[in-house]
Design a protein around this motif. Structure first.
Motif, PDB file in Angstrom:
ATOM      1  N   TRP A  36       1.381  -1.037   0.268  1.00  0.00           N
ATOM      2  CA  TRP A  36       0.357   0.059  -0.125  1.00  0.00           C
ATOM      3  C   TRP A  36       0.987   1.454  -0.359  1.00  0.00           C
ATOM      4  N   LYS A  37       0.789   1.642  -1.331  1.00  0.00           N
ATOM      5  CA  LYS A  37       2.237   3.294  -0.984  1.00  0.00           C
ATOM      6  C   LYS A  37       2.840   2.968  -0.453  1.00  0.00           C
ATOM      7  N   ARG A  41       0.470  -3.430   3.528  1.00  0.00           N
ATOM      8  CA  ARG A  41      -0.427  -3.826   4.707  1.00  0.00           C
ATOM      9  C   ARG A  41      -1.366  -5.067   4.550  1.00  0.00           C
ATOM     10  N   THR A  76      -6.826   9.985   0.714  1.00  0.00           N
ATOM     11  CA  THR A  76      -5.577   9.201   0.915  1.00  0.00           C
ATOM     12  C   THR A  76      -4.412   9.760   1.659  1.00  0.00           C
ATOM     13  N   GLU A  77      -4.820  10.917   1.235  1.00  0.00           N
ATOM     14  CA  GLU A  77      -2.998  11.462   0.820  1.00  0.00           C
ATOM     15  C   GLU A  77      -2.790  11.770   2.329  1.00  0.00           C
ATOM     16  N   ASP A  79      -3.346  10.609   4.690  1.00  0.00           N
ATOM     17  CA  ASP A  79      -3.502   8.983   5.761  1.00  0.00           C
ATOM     18  C   ASP A  79      -1.099   8.769   5.405  1.00  0.00           C
ATOM     19  N   SER A  80      -1.786   8.921   3.926  1.00  0.00           N
ATOM     20  CA  SER A  80       0.385   8.344   3.715  1.00  0.00           C
ATOM     21  C   SER A  80       0.958   9.069   3.829  1.00  0.00           C
ATOM     22  N   ALA A  84       4.153   7.393   6.311  1.00  0.00           N
ATOM     23  CA  ALA A  84       5.452   8.416   6.530  1.00  0.00           C
ATOM     24  C   ALA A  84       5.856   8.659   7.424  1.00  0.00           C
TER      25      ALA A  84
END
Length: 658
Positions: A36-37, A41, A76-77, A79-80, A84
């Motif tokens: 996931w990115k 996950r 989801t910006e 969220d990532s 990070a």
């Protein structure tokens, strides 16, 4: 995948595996991982519900996490960004439950999993998009002290607006039907009269000062802000809750204005991070003192590969929990060492009983290398005087060292509500002062868990009501105790042993008080000279349904229920008392020493109505160390709450001559 990432992934998979062992097979269905990115996950199920957890490469201290409700792949910006920067990201699929009580039960299970099994922070940040607002606010109101902050995007705050369509919003007939089924509403009228929507009952959330941030579209015709966010925020502000609303006006407004661009994902991430990453938890090192340390027991355990360890105290020592954790730590810290663990915790017992039963319960089978002692809760609760507390605690130390001059000993001060109140007033509880005076003088390591729990509660790390729960700690509270104890023991046992290090006798010190109970013993009831009205019942038990304690039922008991019945007991020593079973019919006695003045003692306690409570009554503590005669008789007067005149003596106890 590099070695560090592989180790991290395996750790999570193993954690999930071990969790699966503690629930039924139908609950835990499968586990798999996907990317996931750029992060791992983990997907699994509890029952029929899908759970997702995204793990950061390097987690922040305190393990903060963002918990999303509904539409986990939308916007989801932020969220990532958070993942990070060290956040965990969690999602539980509760489709078609609309924040109903059924959904909240699922959320409670997920919360327990994340906090208790994975060790994530006890205060997650909540994120609710659209109908997700029903979930995050309903769970937050259910647990207002377990929420770091709430971020909501075009949130439904009143289901009459959506999906009900009772206002100017478009509504959704099919979703309205599903919602009524989820909540168990039989009609529209019942649903419309429901008074626990997110806009309602925000008092406790505001009282806990939970920060909220809403991103809204002013043109939203699906979830109109006038019927949702504006009402909730106004109600919340009036209650003193902190709230921020950001209208998103740039970019295209889609789906009747319900879909819009988030103008600043960084703002959202910063809001969540600011309110989630608090000051580091308090260090346990603040609350313990190593003093003379535990060098002797370390040498014994490491070199001789043998050790005798005892636990002396009341019910908090008697019950399982922290004691098991300490045992496990010692076995892991000193692998290959043959340990004998003596568990001498007895409910209701404090330092006075401890001083007189130490010989029988701990030392009778040989010297001890390490003793853990706790009495601060029962000494205070049982009304022991300052003098008695110090005489007893010093007596335990000296008696222990008499059998083994090199013995190590640790004092624990456990917590109760009265101690919390004292520390919150800026006062040190007297019982802790008394015990610490002895610990300081004899160089004993001590751990003040009463102060630590108080300070951690004030630091909002957990609560008494929901987490610690009782002076008999919940599993969570046992974990708090064990963590600090093990931290202390790691420090005490952290030093390197040099080849010439040897076990040395503890320094021989003058007594703080010459009357200290350092020769305490229990004396069999057969040593008394009894008169008419007394009898020894070989296996006494109550004739009514009243609680009993081990070693005070089905054992020999010296019993009288007859006023004016007398006995005599000769002893050598400077202190004497009786250990009784004080039930609902406990009477009063009169007693005197060496033909002195008669005194009275009520044997009925505040707990006697439901328990034949083991109780140690000190009858004299200031005698010359020589032979004495105790005379005791049952008297007609009795406590108004007692149903009788019963006197049941299990032991006499004496601080005797060497």
């Amino acid at each position: 995948m590099n070695r560090r990432s592989l180790t991290f992934t395996l750790a999570y998979v193993l954690c999930l595996f071990f969790f699966s062992l503690s629930i039924s097979a139908q609950d835990m269905v499968s586990i798999d991982t996907i990317e996931w990115k750029g992060f791992q996950r983990y997907n699994f199920k509890i029952g029929e519900r899908d759970i997702r957890m995204v793990a950061p490469r390097s987690e922040l201290k305190g393990k903060p996490w963002l918990w999303r409700a509904r539409f986990p792949d939308w916007h989801t910006e932020q969220d990532s960004i958070l993942v990070a920067e060290g956040f965990h990201l969690v999602y539980a699929n509760t489709d078609n439950l609309f924040g109903s009580p059924q959904a909240m039960e699922v959320w409670d299970k997920v919360y327990d999993l994340m906090t208790k099994k994975f060790g994530l922070n006890r205060k997650p940040a909540l994120s609710g998009v659209s109908r997700g607002g029903l979930f995050v606010y309903n769970w937050a109101k259910r647990h207002p002290d377990k929420v770091a902050c709430i971020y909501a995007e075009a949130p439904v705050c009143d289901f009459k607006s959506w999906p009900g369509g009772q206002g100017k919003g478009l509504g959704s007939e099919s979703d309205w039907k599903k919602l009524k089924e989820a909540y168990g509403f039989a009609s529209d009228e019942e649903a419309n009269s429901y008074d626990d929507n997110p806009i309602d009952g925000l008092d406790e959330l505001a009282k806990n000062k939970v920060p909220i941030l809403h991103m809204i579209g002013l043109e939203d015709q699906v979830v109109p802000p006038e019927e949702n966010t504006f009402i909730l925020v106004e109600n919340y502000l009036r209650l003193g809750g902190p709230a921020t609303v950001v209208p998103c006006t740039q970019g295209e407004q889609k789906l009747h204005g319900h879909h819009f661009d988030i103008e600043s994902p960084r703002l959202v991430a910063d809001f969540i991070k600011y309110h989630s990453v608090r000051e580091a938890k308090l260090s346990s090192k603040t609350f313990y003192k190593i003093r003379g340390g535990l060098k002797n027991s370390q040498i014994k355990f490491e070199r001789d590969k043998k050790g005798r360890v005892a636990f002396l105290g009341g019910s908090i020592t008697y019950n399982s929990g922290w004691r098991d954790s300490v045992v496990n730590f010692l076995q892991e810290r000193f692998p290959g060492t043959e340990f004998e663990f003596i568990t001498a915790g007895i409910p209701s017992m404090g330092s006075v009983p401890g001083a007189f039963r130490l010989e029988r319960d701990v030392l009778s089978t040989g010297p001890i290398d390490l003793l853990f002692e706790e009495a601060a809760v029962n000494d205070a609760t049982n009304g022991r005087t300052d003098e008695e507390q110090q005489l007893a605690m010093e007596g335990i130390v000296r008696h222990l060292r008499k059998k083994n001059p090199a013995a190590d000993m640790v004092l624990f001060h456990f917590v109760d509500p009265d101690k919390i109140d004292s520390y919150n007033r800026g006062e040190i509880p007297e019982v802790i002062k008394n015990h610490e005076r002895v610990a300081e003088y004899y160089g004993l390591p001590s751990l003040n868990l009463a102060e630590e729990v108080t300070r951690r509660i004030a630091n909002k790390e957990f609560t008494w009501e929901d987490d610690f729960k009782n002076l008999h700690p919940s599993p969570y509270g046992q974990g708090v105790y064990a963590h600090s104890m093990i931290d202390m023991l790691k420090t005490a046992y952290g030093g390197h042993l040099d080849q010439d290090d040897k076990i040395t006798a503890n320094q021989s010190l003058p007594m703080l008080n010459v009357a200290a109970f350092d020769r305490g013993v229990l004396v069999d009831i057969s040593k008394a000279k009894i008169g008419k009205g007394w009898q020894i019942v070989e296996a006494w038990k109550p004739t009514v349904q009243t609680g009993t304690r081990a070693n005070y039922v089905d054992v020999p008991m010296l019993v009288s229920e007859s006023p004016k019945s007398k006995l005599k007991f000769k002893f050598n020593g400077n202190a004497v008392g009786i250990a009784v079973a004080a039930g609902q019919d406990a009477g009063k006695i009169a007693y005197r020493i060496d033909n002195g003045k008669w005194k009275t003692q009520d044997l009925f306690t505040q707990w006697s109505t439901h328990l034949h409570l083991p109780w140690y009554y000190l009858l004299a503590i200031d005698l010359e160390s020589e032979e004495h005669k105790l005379e005791l008789k049952v008297i007609e007067d009795k406590n108004p709450n007692s149903s009788g005149n019963a006197v049941r003596i299990r032991y006499f106890f004496v601080n005797g001559l060497d």
